[in-house]
Design a protein around this motif. Sequence first.
Motif, PDB file in Angstrom:
ATOM      1  N   PRO A   1       0.886  -0.857   0.542  1.00  0.00           N
ATOM      2  CA  PRO A   1       0.271   0.588  -0.331  1.00  0.00           C
ATOM      3  C   PRO A   1       0.672   0.817  -0.099  1.00  0.00           C
ATOM      4  CG  PRO A   1      -0.838  -1.897   1.932  1.00  0.00           C
ATOM      5  CD  PRO A   1       0.119  -2.067   0.734  1.00  0.00           C
ATOM      6  N   ASP A   2       2.044   1.322   0.397  1.00  0.00           N
ATOM      7  CA  ASP A   2       3.050   2.459   0.645  1.00  0.00           C
ATOM      8  C   ASP A   2       3.794   2.158  -0.620  1.00  0.00           C
ATOM      9  OD1 ASP A   2       1.556   2.971   3.380  1.00  0.00           O
ATOM     10  OD2 ASP A   2       3.355   1.486   4.458  1.00  0.00           O
ATOM     11  N   SER A   3       4.248   1.660  -1.177  1.00  0.00           N
ATOM     12  CA  SER A   3       4.864   1.327  -2.654  1.00  0.00           C
ATOM     13  C   SER A   3       3.996   1.204  -3.948  1.00  0.00           C
ATOM     14  CB  SER A   3       5.380   0.609  -2.280  1.00  0.00           C
ATOM     15  OG  SER A   3       4.725  -0.788  -2.133  1.00  0.00           O
ATOM     16  N   VAL A   4       2.570   1.370  -3.767  1.00  0.00           N
ATOM     17  CA  VAL A   4       1.773   1.425  -4.921  1.00  0.00           C
ATOM     18  C   VAL A   4       1.850   2.540  -5.796  1.00  0.00           C
ATOM     19  CG1 VAL A   4      -0.184   1.726  -6.316  1.00  0.00           C
ATOM     20  CG2 VAL A   4       0.211  -0.015  -3.900  1.00  0.00           C
ATOM     21  N   VAL A   5       2.383   4.075  -5.159  1.00  0.00           N
ATOM     22  CA  VAL A   5       2.214   5.262  -6.203  1.00  0.00           C
ATOM     23  C   VAL A   5       3.442   5.287  -6.317  1.00  0.00           C
ATOM     24  CG1 VAL A   5       2.355   7.775  -6.247  1.00  0.00           C
ATOM     25  CG2 VAL A   5       0.745   6.453  -4.770  1.00  0.00           C
ATOM     26  N   ARG A   6       4.779   4.486  -6.199  1.00  0.00           N
ATOM     27  CA  ARG A   6       6.164   5.145  -6.308  1.00  0.00           C
ATOM     28  C   ARG A   6       6.551   3.766  -6.517  1.00  0.00           C
ATOM     29  NH1 ARG A   6      10.107   7.850  -7.265  1.00  0.00           N
ATOM     30  NH2 ARG A   6      12.276   6.854  -7.567  1.00  0.00           N
ATOM     31  N   SER A   7       5.973   2.436  -7.525  1.00  0.00           N
ATOM     32  CA  SER A   7       6.253   1.807  -8.341  1.00  0.00           C
ATOM     33  C   SER A   7       5.485   2.264  -9.368  1.00  0.00           C
ATOM     34  CB  SER A   7       5.246  -0.177  -7.613  1.00  0.00           C
ATOM     35  OG  SER A   7       5.549  -0.213  -6.247  1.00  0.00           O
ATOM     36  N   ALA A   8       3.973   2.833  -9.586  1.00  0.00           N
ATOM     37  CA  ALA A   8       3.300   2.691 -10.745  1.00  0.00           C
ATOM     38  C   ALA A   8       3.898   4.078 -11.337  1.00  0.00           C
ATOM     39  CB  ALA A   8       1.907   3.879 -10.490  1.00  0.00           C
TER      40      ALA A   8
ATOM     41  N   PHE B   1      -2.971   7.121  -4.018  1.00  0.00           N
ATOM     42  CA  PHE B   1      -3.287   6.161  -3.636  1.00  0.00           C
ATOM     43  C   PHE B   1      -4.008   6.131  -2.246  1.00  0.00           C
ATOM     44  CE2 PHE B   1      -3.322   1.681  -2.360  1.00  0.00           C
ATOM     45  CZ  PHE B   1      -3.735   0.778  -3.066  1.00  0.00           C
ATOM     46  N   THR B   2      -4.974   4.897  -2.303  1.00  0.00           N
ATOM     47  CA  THR B   2      -6.501   5.315  -1.249  1.00  0.00           C
ATOM     48  C   THR B   2      -6.530   3.556  -0.941  1.00  0.00           C
ATOM     49  OG1 THR B   2      -7.274   7.315  -1.355  1.00  0.00           O
ATOM     50  CG2 THR B   2      -8.086   6.307  -0.194  1.00  0.00           C
ATOM     51  N   PRO B   3      -6.275   2.679  -0.415  1.00  0.00           N
ATOM     52  CA  PRO B   3      -5.930   1.505  -0.081  1.00  0.00           C
ATOM     53  C   PRO B   3      -7.901   1.246   0.635  1.00  0.00           C
ATOM     54  CG  PRO B   3      -4.966   2.481   1.426  1.00  0.00           C
ATOM     55  CD  PRO B   3      -4.654   3.312   0.609  1.00  0.00           C
ATOM     56  N   GLY B   4      -8.079   0.397  -0.341  1.00  0.00           N
ATOM     57  CA  GLY B   4      -9.917  -0.279   0.452  1.00  0.00           C
ATOM     58  C   GLY B   4      -9.575  -0.301   2.278  1.00  0.00           C
ATOM     59  N   PRO B   5     -10.863  -0.858   1.981  1.00  0.00           N
ATOM     60  CA  PRO B   5     -10.609  -1.355   3.700  1.00  0.00           C
ATOM     61  C   PRO B   5     -10.425  -2.807   3.330  1.00  0.00           C
ATOM     62  CG  PRO B   5     -13.244  -1.047   2.651  1.00  0.00           C
ATOM     63  CD  PRO B   5     -12.562  -0.296   1.801  1.00  0.00           C
ATOM     64  N   ALA B   6     -10.865  -3.816   2.001  1.00  0.00           N
ATOM     65  CA  ALA B   6     -10.333  -5.457   2.139  1.00  0.00           C
ATOM     66  C   ALA B   6      -8.521  -5.041   1.390  1.00  0.00           C
ATOM     67  CB  ALA B   6     -10.990  -5.927   0.887  1.00  0.00           C
ATOM     68  N   VAL B   7      -7.896  -4.757   1.758  1.00  0.00           N
ATOM     69  CA  VAL B   7      -6.485  -4.182   1.704  1.00  0.00           C
ATOM     70  C   VAL B   7      -5.616  -5.215   2.675  1.00  0.00           C
ATOM     71  CG1 VAL B   7      -4.421  -3.540   0.906  1.00  0.00           C
ATOM     72  CG2 VAL B   7      -6.155  -2.764   0.051  1.00  0.00           C
TER      73      VAL B   7
ATOM     74  N   THR C   1       1.352 -11.633  -8.357  1.00  0.00           N
ATOM     75  CA  THR C   1       0.502 -11.159  -9.039  1.00  0.00           C
ATOM     76  C   THR C   1      -1.208 -10.504  -9.057  1.00  0.00           C
ATOM     77  OG1 THR C   1       2.461 -11.768 -10.447  1.00  0.00           O
ATOM     78  CG2 THR C   1       0.404 -10.624 -11.279  1.00  0.00           C
ATOM     79  N   ILE C   2      -1.840 -11.465  -8.500  1.00  0.00           N
ATOM     80  CA  ILE C   2      -2.879 -11.708  -8.050  1.00  0.00           C
ATOM     81  C   ILE C   2      -3.360 -10.588  -7.401  1.00  0.00           C
ATOM     82  CG2 ILE C   2      -5.478 -12.676  -7.743  1.00  0.00           C
ATOM     83  CD1 ILE C   2      -3.878 -15.228  -9.197  1.00  0.00           C
ATOM     84  N   ILE C   3      -2.525 -10.465  -6.128  1.00  0.00           N
ATOM     85  CA  ILE C   3      -3.420  -9.813  -4.987  1.00  0.00           C
ATOM     86  C   ILE C   3      -2.266  -8.448  -4.972  1.00  0.00           C
ATOM     87  CG2 ILE C   3      -2.204  -9.856  -2.216  1.00  0.00           C
ATOM     88  CD1 ILE C   3      -3.965 -11.727  -2.297  1.00  0.00           C
ATOM     89  N   GLY C   4      -1.572  -8.256  -6.347  1.00  0.00           N
ATOM     90  CA  GLY C   4      -0.847  -6.769  -6.415  1.00  0.00           C
ATOM     91  C   GLY C   4      -2.636  -6.260  -6.938  1.00  0.00           C
ATOM     92  N   MET C   5      -2.963  -6.737  -8.383  1.00  0.00           N
ATOM     93  CA  MET C   5      -3.866  -6.369  -8.960  1.00  0.00           C
ATOM     94  C   MET C   5      -4.833  -6.064  -7.527  1.00  0.00           C
ATOM     95  SD  MET C   5      -2.519  -5.967 -11.756  1.00  0.00           S
ATOM     96  CE  MET C   5      -3.842  -5.376 -12.901  1.00  0.00           C
ATOM     97  N   LEU C   6      -5.335  -7.035  -7.495  1.00  0.00           N
ATOM     98  CA  LEU C   6      -6.388  -6.763  -6.089  1.00  0.00           C
ATOM     99  C   LEU C   6      -6.793  -5.260  -5.876  1.00  0.00           C
ATOM    100  CD1 LEU C   6      -6.978  -9.683  -5.297  1.00  0.00           C
ATOM    101  CD2 LEU C   6      -8.982  -8.404  -6.395  1.00  0.00           C
TER     102      LEU C   6
ATOM    103  N   PHE D   1      -4.271  -2.799  -6.098  1.00  0.00           N
ATOM    104  CA  PHE D   1      -4.434  -1.864  -7.025  1.00  0.00           C
ATOM    105  C   PHE D   1      -6.055  -1.466  -7.643  1.00  0.00           C
ATOM    106  CE2 PHE D   1       0.087  -2.956  -9.498  1.00  0.00           C
ATOM    107  CZ  PHE D   1       0.933  -1.919  -8.422  1.00  0.00           C
ATOM    108  N   ALA D   2      -6.645  -2.181  -7.624  1.00  0.00           N
ATOM    109  CA  ALA D   2      -8.228  -2.385  -8.099  1.00  0.00           C
ATOM    110  C   ALA D   2      -8.943  -1.352  -6.505  1.00  0.00           C
ATOM    111  CB  ALA D   2      -9.107  -3.834  -8.629  1.00  0.00           C
ATOM    112  N   SER D   3      -8.014  -1.229  -5.703  1.00  0.00           N
ATOM    113  CA  SER D   3      -8.938  -1.409  -4.062  1.00  0.00           C
ATOM    114  C   SER D   3      -9.127   0.216  -4.385  1.00  0.00           C
ATOM    115  CB  SER D   3      -8.340  -1.669  -2.979  1.00  0.00           C
ATOM    116  OG  SER D   3      -6.734  -1.028  -2.791  1.00  0.00           O
ATOM    117  N   ASP D   4      -9.017   1.110  -4.948  1.00  0.00           N
ATOM    118  CA  ASP D   4      -8.538   2.341  -5.378  1.00  0.00           C
ATOM    119  C   ASP D   4      -9.501   2.328  -6.918  1.00  0.00           C
ATOM    120  OD1 ASP D   4      -8.779   5.092  -5.733  1.00  0.00           O
ATOM    121  OD2 ASP D   4      -6.717   5.152  -4.811  1.00  0.00           O
ATOM    122  N   PRO D   5     -10.802   2.960  -7.479  1.00  0.00           N
ATOM    123  CA  PRO D   5     -11.146   2.451  -8.288  1.00  0.00           C
ATOM    124  C   PRO D   5     -10.553   3.919  -9.271  1.00  0.00           C
ATOM    125  CG  PRO D   5     -13.174   2.242  -6.986  1.00  0.00           C
ATOM    126  CD  PRO D   5     -11.596   2.372  -6.413  1.00  0.00           C
ATOM    127  N   VAL D   6      -9.788   5.098  -8.404  1.00  0.00           N
ATOM    128  CA  VAL D   6     -10.088   5.868  -8.841  1.00  0.00           C
ATOM    129  C   VAL D   6      -8.247   6.251  -9.514  1.00  0.00           C
ATOM    130  CG1 VAL D   6      -9.048   8.249  -9.075  1.00  0.00           C
ATOM    131  CG2 VAL D   6     -11.202   8.053  -8.125  1.00  0.00           C
TER     132      VAL D   6
END
Length: 209
Positions: free
Chosen positions: A111-118, A133-139, A187-192, A194-199
């Motif tokens: 969650p903390d490295s998503v923006v930097r990786s993107a 990036f705003t992580p969803g409650p399921a993260v 890979t699947i967990i990472g995609m999920l 990412f998708a927790s923040d629709p924007v």
Amino acid sequence: MSQDEAARTPDTPAPGGATPPPAPEPVDERPRPQFGEYAPPGWTWTPPEETRHEAAAPAAAAPAVSGAAAAAAPTAAGRAVHPTDRAWTIALLAFGVLGVIYNSFSLAILPDSVVRSAQLSAAMLGMDAPTSFTPGPAVPALIAIGIALQLALWVGALLWSRARMRAGLIAWWVPLIAGVAAFIVVTIIGMLVFASDPVFFSELTTPRQ
């Protein structure tokens, strides 16, 4: 005593018609058998021909079975020796430990490295990157599941590889398959995540003009 009296046998009646008493029969002092009676003295039992052949058959079969087992032992021992496979299996399992540590750490800080990786990925592709990036409650639950699957895959590979090596079977491919599965899980967990923040996910997947 005259010669006639000396020559007279006990069975010959004495003069005057008197018969001597019969000699007493020998007393059998052996205990009375539970069933039947004792065989007469000097009698022996000889088994029938068929019984002798049946008794000799198992004795003849025993050496044959022992010989077959002795012949199979070198084959089994030879099949159980795979030094190259054993070395590769242990090396891949050891490498898998490093993979579990790296993947678990990567998921924990995702969650903390998503923006930097993107941003790094966008810079390599010459694209604009999302800035927040705003992580969803399921993260948190997704990350915990991903880490648990990493550990489960490695432990399963270890137990399965050990069982195959003890049985004399090739086992190097077991940790390799576990490593591929672990990569797919990350890979699947990472995609999920990412998708927790629709924007964020929309900005990441939608090309800008």
